[in-house]
Design an enzyme around this catalytic site. Structure first.
Site, PDB file in Angstrom:
ATOM      1  N   HIS A  21       0.758  -1.066  -0.005  1.00 24.31           N
ATOM      2  CA  HIS A  21       0.006   0.100   0.304  1.00 24.31           C
ATOM      3  C   HIS A  21       0.671   1.225   0.075  1.00 24.31           C
ATOM      4  O   HIS A  21       0.187   2.452  -0.159  1.00 24.31           O
ATOM      5  CB  HIS A  21      -1.074   0.119   1.029  1.00 24.31           C
ATOM      6  CG  HIS A  21      -0.246   0.303   2.518  1.00 24.31           C
ATOM      7  ND1 HIS A  21       0.374  -0.566   3.186  1.00 24.31           N
ATOM      8  CD2 HIS A  21      -0.349   1.320   3.112  1.00 24.31           C
ATOM      9  CE1 HIS A  21       0.851  -0.161   4.307  1.00 24.31           C
ATOM     10  NE2 HIS A  21       0.510   1.074   4.407  1.00 24.31           N
TER      11      HIS A  21
HETATM   12  C1  UD1 Z   1      -2.189   5.048   6.619  1.00 20.69           C
HETATM   13  C2  UD1 Z   1      -0.986   5.318   7.381  1.00 20.69           C
HETATM   14  C3  UD1 Z   1       0.009   4.304   7.184  1.00 20.69           C
HETATM   15  C4  UD1 Z   1      -0.530   2.845   7.558  1.00 20.69           C
HETATM   16  C5  UD1 Z   1      -1.726   2.650   6.679  1.00 20.69           C
HETATM   17  C6  UD1 Z   1      -2.661   1.472   7.092  1.00 20.69           C
HETATM   18  C7  UD1 Z   1      -0.361   7.921   7.399  1.00 20.69           C
HETATM   19  C8  UD1 Z   1       0.435   8.709   6.631  1.00 20.69           C
HETATM   20  N1  UD1 Z   1      -0.460   6.472   6.571  1.00 20.69           N
HETATM   21  O1  UD1 Z   1      -2.042   5.232   4.950  1.00 20.69           O
HETATM   22  O2  UD1 Z   1       1.168   4.620   7.861  1.00 20.69           O
HETATM   23  O3  UD1 Z   1       0.067   2.066   7.244  1.00 20.69           O
HETATM   24  O4  UD1 Z   1      -2.685   3.888   7.095  1.00 20.69           O
HETATM   25  O5  UD1 Z   1      -3.408   1.225   6.485  1.00 20.69           O
HETATM   26  O6  UD1 Z   1      -1.270   8.013   8.233  1.00 20.69           O
HETATM   27  N2  UD1 Z   1      -9.785   4.424   2.827  1.00 20.69           N
HETATM   28  C9  UD1 Z   1     -10.929   3.515   2.904  1.00 20.69           C
HETATM   29  N3  UD1 Z   1     -11.263   3.353   3.987  1.00 20.69           N
HETATM   30  C10 UD1 Z   1     -10.741   3.419   5.230  1.00 20.69           C
HETATM   31  C11 UD1 Z   1      -9.667   4.543   4.997  1.00 20.69           C
HETATM   32  C12 UD1 Z   1      -9.052   4.915   3.928  1.00 20.69           C
HETATM   33  O7  UD1 Z   1     -11.433   3.159   1.845  1.00 20.69           O
HETATM   34  O8  UD1 Z   1     -11.277   3.304   6.383  1.00 20.69           O
HETATM   35  C13 UD1 Z   1      -9.015   4.757   1.535  1.00 20.69           C
HETATM   36  C14 UD1 Z   1      -9.468   6.131   1.064  1.00 20.69           C
HETATM   37  O9  UD1 Z   1      -9.762   6.072  -0.325  1.00 20.69           O
HETATM   38  C15 UD1 Z   1      -8.248   6.770   1.210  1.00 20.69           C
HETATM   39  C16 UD1 Z   1      -7.144   5.587   0.993  1.00 20.69           C
HETATM   40  O10 UD1 Z   1      -7.777   4.489   1.340  1.00 20.69           O
HETATM   41  O11 UD1 Z   1      -7.785   7.866   0.355  1.00 20.69           O
HETATM   42  C17 UD1 Z   1      -5.909   5.801   1.949  1.00 20.69           C
HETATM   43  O12 UD1 Z   1      -5.970   6.126   3.237  1.00 20.69           O
HETATM   44  P1  UD1 Z   1      -5.265   7.114   4.549  1.00 20.69           P
HETATM   45  O13 UD1 Z   1      -5.624   6.669   5.667  1.00 20.69           O
HETATM   46  O14 UD1 Z   1      -5.321   8.218   3.700  1.00 20.69           O
HETATM   47  O15 UD1 Z   1      -3.686   6.451   4.080  1.00 20.69           O
HETATM   48  P2  UD1 Z   1      -3.113   5.041   3.960  1.00 20.69           P
HETATM   49  O16 UD1 Z   1      -2.540   4.971   2.822  1.00 20.69           O
HETATM   50  O17 UD1 Z   1      -4.218   4.027   4.538  1.00 20.69           O
END
Ligand code: UD1
Length: 376
Positions: A219
């Site tokens: 990811h």
């Molecule tokens: C975040 C953390 C990372 C961790 C990861 C675990 C930061 C900078 N990064 O990255 O350290 O390893 O989480 O998963 O905080 N989304 C969903 N459902 C959710 C949450 C997110 O569908 O419940 C999707 C959204 O489209 C979002 C994307 O996932 O844009 C990324 O989520 P985000 O929390 O922004 O960052 P991660 O890449 O998950």
């Protein structure tokens, strides 16, 4: 004078929940504290959040900031704006943050400016790679925090080399391993049924048997945000599936990119590739425990695989968990080396090792002892 110490615990994203669960359990045994659990809502859906609360028995958050997904700056700013109100209303004695996600830095920054005592669990962890938002979060969090709780002595050394007072550093071990060790019985019982329990299965999945499959999780922006790299990586995994089935629980960020790049059809080309949505905690660790190897770019999983002594091929140039390389079953590799490394594992020459001795499943108890000392 207050009879109890009021402490806010912050959790926001999937890796935080695994750390906060054993800590909440231990802290709530203790009448010394009044705890308030704040969920920032950085991760918010069933697969990324709710299933972890249920399976790890984390109490319902007292407050949910419901910030949701947004850019790095917007998400951080939203958390700060909403968390400031919580701090002003609750007037806590301390705020404890865990890990390195945007929720960590946002809450520590907010609390520090309100002169609330701050504690960082998983302090002193460094990849020395500022392309990772997590590395910036770690550096800033540790630069303003009052107390540092670390997972292993190498982190203490890093903090001391950065000028932190050693009296404020407490090495307590790894909370993720408290969770893992605490669920091993469940895991052993669960794995034969795993496929029935798997969430959101994108391709049909049959349990191929213990140690008869590999796993992949990716990811990190560096691996998934570039079309050519991601395309190439899935091709490599496809070739590996001709030798051994591979289970691929796809992180939402990765799925978004796969759809955006129009490469989702690739999944259908490989019979041995089993794609699922993000898995809940018990399903994930059950599969991991049964798997022959893991290919990954995650942080915490490097520690979990070392503890389980499962070869982990980390597709990154660096790691914030150096002990998993020097003592554990983890290897840093380039995409170009993935197939050769898998061949080595299939030929019985995979790396084996053990996680640090400080990952003994008793970290939460040590942390609560430290909290009693420093907040008294
Ligand atoms: C975040 C953390 C990372 C961790 C990861 C675990 C930061 C900078 N990064 O990255 O350290 O390893 O989480 O998963 O905080 N989304 C969903 N459902 C959710 C949450 C997110 O569908 O419940 C999707 C959204 O489209 C979002 C994307 O996932 O844009 C990324 O989520 P985000 O929390 O922004 O960052 P991660 O890449 O998950």
């Amino acid at each position: 004078m207050r009879s109890k110490i009021k402490i806010i615990l912050v959790a926001g994203a999937r890796p935080n929940f695994v750390k906060i669960a054993p800590l909440m359990k231990e802290i709530e045994k203790n009448t010394f504290f009044e705890t308030i659990l704040v969920h920032t809502g950085q991760h918010y859906d069933e697969e990324m959040s709710e299933v972890f609360f249920r399976q790890l028995n984390i109490p319902e958050p007292d407050i949910n900031l419901e910030v949701g997904s947004a850019s790095q700056a917007v998400q951080t700013a939203r958390i700060m704006e909403r968390f400031e109100k919580v701090c002003l209303n609750e007037n806590p004695d301390a705020v404890l943050v865990v890990g390195d996600v945007n929720s960590t830095i946002a809450c520590v920054l907010t609390a520090s400016k309100l002169h609330i005592k701050t504690i960082h669990y998983e302090a002193g962890v460094r990849s020395y790679d500022k392309r990772m938002p997590e590395e910036i979060n770690r550096i800033v969090t540790d630069s303003i925090c009052d107390y540092f709780i670390t997972t292993s002595p190498d982190a203490d050394e890093i903090l001391i080399s950065e000028g932190k007072n050693k009296d404020n550093i407490f090495m307590c071990g790894n909370l993720m391993i408290d969770s893992l060790a605490g669920h091993m019985n469940t895991v052993t019982d669960l794995y034969p049924d795993i496929m029935l329990l798997g969430g959101d299965i994108v391709s049909p999945l049959k349990y191929p048997g213990k140690k008869k499959f590999g796993m992949i999780t990716i990811h990190r922006p560096v691996n998934v945000d570039d079309k050519e790299r991601l395309h190439n990586l899935i091709k490599v995994i496809g070739r590996i599936t001709k030798k051994i089935p591979v289970v691929f629980p796809v992180h939402p960020r990765t799925l978004k990119k796969i759809n955006e790049f129009g490469i989702r059809d690739m999944f259908d080309q490989f019979n041995g590739l089993f794609v699922t949505g993000p898995l809940g905690y018990l399903n994930f660790i059950s599969l991991l425990n049964s798997s022959k190897f893991l290919i990954s770019d995650s942080g915490g999983i490097q520690e979990e695989t070392s503890w389980l002594n499962i070869p982990c091929l980390t597709m990154r140039e660096n790691t914030e968990w150096p002990l998993t390389i020097s003592k554990g079953s983890n290897k840093l590799i380039a995409i170009a080396d993935v197939e050769d490394e898998v061949d080595l594992i299939l030929n019985g020459k995979g790396k084996s090792g053990k996680a640090s001795e400080y990952s003994d499943g008793k970290s939460a108890a040590r942390i609560v002892k430290v909290l009693r000392e420093i907040l008294n």
